[in-house]
Scaffold this motif. Sequence first.
Motif, PDB file in Angstrom:
ATOM      1  N   GLY A 167       0.445  -1.167   0.415  1.00  0.00           N
ATOM      2  CA  GLY A 167      -0.267  -0.115   0.108  1.00  0.00           C
ATOM      3  C   GLY A 167       0.854   1.005  -0.183  1.00  0.00           C
ATOM      4  O   GLY A 167       0.081   2.138   0.262  1.00  0.00           O
TER       5      GLY A 167
ATOM      6  N   THR B 257      -2.023   6.912 -10.481  1.00  0.00           N
ATOM      7  CA  THR B 257      -2.662   6.331  -9.434  1.00  0.00           C
ATOM      8  C   THR B 257      -1.624   5.841  -8.264  1.00  0.00           C
ATOM      9  O   THR B 257      -2.035   6.190  -6.730  1.00  0.00           O
ATOM     10  CB  THR B 257      -3.498   5.187 -10.089  1.00  0.00           C
ATOM     11  OG1 THR B 257      -2.957   3.871  -9.865  1.00  0.00           O
ATOM     12  CG2 THR B 257      -4.091   5.636 -10.819  1.00  0.00           C
ATOM     13  N   CYS B 258      -0.705   5.441  -8.200  1.00  0.00           N
ATOM     14  CA  CYS B 258       0.005   5.261  -6.924  1.00  0.00           C
ATOM     15  C   CYS B 258       1.821   5.552  -7.201  1.00  0.00           C
ATOM     16  O   CYS B 258       1.844   4.620  -5.847  1.00  0.00           O
ATOM     17  CB  CYS B 258       0.292   3.312  -7.540  1.00  0.00           C
ATOM     18  SG  CYS B 258       0.597   2.889  -9.370  1.00  0.00           S
TER      19      CYS B 258
ATOM     20  N   ALA C 236      -5.161   2.315  -1.689  1.00  0.00           N
ATOM     21  CA  ALA C 236      -5.898   1.456  -1.412  1.00  0.00           C
ATOM     22  C   ALA C 236      -5.462   1.178  -3.880  1.00  0.00           C
ATOM     23  O   ALA C 236      -5.740  -0.083  -4.122  1.00  0.00           O
ATOM     24  CB  ALA C 236      -7.920   1.850  -1.525  1.00  0.00           C
ATOM     25  N   ALA C 237      -5.047   2.353  -3.384  1.00  0.00           N
ATOM     26  CA  ALA C 237      -5.084   2.156  -5.445  1.00  0.00           C
ATOM     27  C   ALA C 237      -3.152   1.393  -5.474  1.00  0.00           C
ATOM     28  O   ALA C 237      -3.199   0.678  -6.344  1.00  0.00           O
ATOM     29  CB  ALA C 237      -4.675   3.976  -6.638  1.00  0.00           C
ATOM     30  N   CYS C 238      -2.141   1.699  -4.488  1.00  0.00           N
ATOM     31  CA  CYS C 238      -0.992   1.349  -4.494  1.00  0.00           C
ATOM     32  C   CYS C 238      -1.312  -0.069  -4.909  1.00  0.00           C
ATOM     33  O   CYS C 238      -1.225  -1.188  -5.295  1.00  0.00           O
ATOM     34  CB  CYS C 238      -0.361   2.052  -3.692  1.00  0.00           C
ATOM     35  SG  CYS C 238       0.443   2.911  -3.635  1.00  0.00           S
ATOM     36  N   ARG C 239      -2.377  -1.091  -4.006  1.00  0.00           N
ATOM     37  CA  ARG C 239      -2.334  -2.639  -3.125  1.00  0.00           C
ATOM     38  C   ARG C 239      -3.214  -2.416  -4.400  1.00  0.00           C
ATOM     39  O   ARG C 239      -2.931  -4.257  -5.513  1.00  0.00           O
ATOM     40  CB  ARG C 239      -3.416  -2.704  -2.568  1.00  0.00           C
ATOM     41  CG  ARG C 239      -3.469  -4.773  -2.457  1.00  0.00           C
ATOM     42  CD  ARG C 239      -2.714  -4.775  -2.391  1.00  0.00           C
ATOM     43  NE  ARG C 239      -3.268  -6.364  -2.166  1.00  0.00           N
ATOM     44  CZ  ARG C 239      -2.241  -7.556  -1.535  1.00  0.00           C
ATOM     45  NH1 ARG C 239      -0.836  -6.781  -1.623  1.00  0.00           N
ATOM     46  NH2 ARG C 239      -2.594  -8.558  -1.272  1.00  0.00           N
ATOM     47  N   LYS C 240      -4.058  -2.190  -5.419  1.00  0.00           N
ATOM     48  CA  LYS C 240      -5.088  -2.529  -6.706  1.00  0.00           C
ATOM     49  C   LYS C 240      -3.964  -2.402  -7.185  1.00  0.00           C
ATOM     50  O   LYS C 240      -3.899  -4.157  -7.983  1.00  0.00           O
ATOM     51  CB  LYS C 240      -5.739  -1.783  -7.489  1.00  0.00           C
ATOM     52  CG  LYS C 240      -6.700  -1.410  -8.314  1.00  0.00           C
ATOM     53  CD  LYS C 240      -7.478  -0.618  -9.091  1.00  0.00           C
ATOM     54  CE  LYS C 240      -8.479  -1.227  -9.762  1.00  0.00           C
ATOM     55  NZ  LYS C 240      -9.745  -0.511 -10.102  1.00  0.00           N
ATOM     56  N   ARG C 241      -3.584  -1.648  -8.073  1.00  0.00           N
ATOM     57  CA  ARG C 241      -1.637  -1.683  -9.329  1.00  0.00           C
ATOM     58  C   ARG C 241      -1.023  -2.814  -8.580  1.00  0.00           C
ATOM     59  O   ARG C 241      -0.061  -3.470  -9.920  1.00  0.00           O
ATOM     60  CB  ARG C 241      -0.627  -1.108  -9.183  1.00  0.00           C
ATOM     61  CG  ARG C 241       0.517  -0.481  -9.791  1.00  0.00           C
ATOM     62  CD  ARG C 241      -0.456  -0.774 -11.525  1.00  0.00           C
ATOM     63  NE  ARG C 241       0.421  -0.356 -12.321  1.00  0.00           N
ATOM     64  CZ  ARG C 241       0.467   0.296 -13.981  1.00  0.00           C
ATOM     65  NH1 ARG C 241      -1.137   0.222 -14.025  1.00  0.00           N
ATOM     66  NH2 ARG C 241       1.498  -0.001 -14.564  1.00  0.00           N
TER      67      ARG C 241
ATOM     68  N   LEU D 263      -1.389  -5.787  -7.520  1.00  0.00           N
ATOM     69  CA  LEU D 263      -2.756  -6.953  -8.230  1.00  0.00           C
ATOM     70  C   LEU D 263      -2.456  -7.765  -9.609  1.00  0.00           C
ATOM     71  O   LEU D 263      -2.157  -8.591  -9.478  1.00  0.00           O
ATOM     72  CB  LEU D 263      -3.881  -6.990  -8.499  1.00  0.00           C
ATOM     73  CG  LEU D 263      -4.372  -7.309  -6.320  1.00  0.00           C
ATOM     74  CD1 LEU D 263      -6.246  -6.072  -6.048  1.00  0.00           C
ATOM     75  CD2 LEU D 263      -4.424  -8.123  -5.711  1.00  0.00           C
TER      76      LEU D 263
ATOM     77  N   ASN E 236       0.574 -10.741  -9.877  1.00  0.00           N
ATOM     78  CA  ASN E 236       0.171 -11.674  -8.674  1.00  0.00           C
ATOM     79  C   ASN E 236       1.949 -12.696  -9.306  1.00  0.00           C
ATOM     80  O   ASN E 236       1.195 -13.006 -10.339  1.00  0.00           O
ATOM     81  CB  ASN E 236      -1.233 -12.601  -8.381  1.00  0.00           C
ATOM     82  CG  ASN E 236      -1.595 -12.843  -7.503  1.00  0.00           C
ATOM     83  OD1 ASN E 236      -0.230 -14.612  -7.907  1.00  0.00           O
ATOM     84  ND2 ASN E 236      -2.899 -13.797  -7.534  1.00  0.00           N
TER      85      ASN E 236
END
Length: 400
Positions: free
Chosen positions: A321, A339-340, A368-373, A375, A378
């Motif tokens: 994050g 975003t990140c 939250a945007a950092c975590r989404k990026r 993903l 993976n």
Amino acid sequence: MKIAQINTVCGNGSVGRITVDIYHALKKEGHEGKIYYGRRTAPDTVETEKIGTNLDMGLHVLSTFFTGTHGFDSKAQTKGLIESLKEYNPDLIHMHNIHGFYLDVETLFEYLKQCGKPVVWTLHDCWSFTGHCAYFDFVECDKWKTACQNCPQYRNSYPYALFKDGSKGNFARKMAAFQGVKGLTIVTPSRWLGELVKESYLQEYPVKVIPNGIDLERFVPQKTKQREKHLILGVANVWDRRKGLGYMMELSQMLDPEKYEVAVVGVSKKQIQQLPKGMIGIEHTQNVEELMQLYSQASVYANPTLEDNFPTTNLEALACGTPVVTFATGGSVESVDETCGRIVPQKDVQALCEAVKELCENVETMRAACRKRALLYNKYDRFGEYLNLYEESINHYNDL
């Protein structure tokens, strides 16, 4: 499928961990795998075979120092690898780093050209198409596009040919060895490196980009105590000149010490002593929990790298994050968008400083945007791409 992987190390270092992760991905899907490696030790949970001994590696190092060549010794060890490959009889051979003082590339590629098996070669740096260097951005050299010679960094850049510049001969021998392998596919972790390959003597081969991945079940945001100051974090396996320790030191002096503190992970004891007052130095750690805590506590992850392919530390920070600011270097920019994080011009410490301040002001709205990026990276998805590539390469080999 039955896949043989070859790499300098197994289970340690970023590439060594990738080889083990691919091995486990194969086993999970009911396939077989074996990893051949040249240095250090390997996990007990993996089927492996070590190539040569520490003495063999030391002799290869000395040869590089005195002759300027690299990758053209360890002939007996390479012949032993080939005999083992013949006995193991894999469906496909996947090479990673074949430099690192443990193989003779001419002997290896002579075998690959006649073994009748498809080959995947993941390039984790630029060594495969230069006469010496793993990276050349730092000295802004493009001789690799035509013919390397008079290398500007043969003494002070891995693989450290201290007493003789062998770049001209190395370039010619590597080009002759590496060209003409039937069914070879090159993989690069970044689009940046893929484009360089297309300008090199390896351009005859198809290039597929498969980004590095991380374990998003391990790297997750942690609950941390609120800090009085914004923590600006930098992490490197080794803080050499290309990783930008000097820029982190400059940054620490430019930021208000009442509001910000700068910490670097991976520095040596000697480097810690050289850090300016107020800057935090932490020695190298393999402790993932400790790293996650640091990433999660940080307001910004700063990566002032001057040469890089696709740094996984960017991904680790995003997964926890934390927004990332990076120099516009190689593939380091490919995991970062507005975003990140932020991308700033190389060597521009003022721009780095301004980006850090901006991100600190907005960090809580960006987590939250950092975590989404993150993903997108993976590791299980990325290794699935490798398994698909293996199947495609094996199925199509006989049609070539």
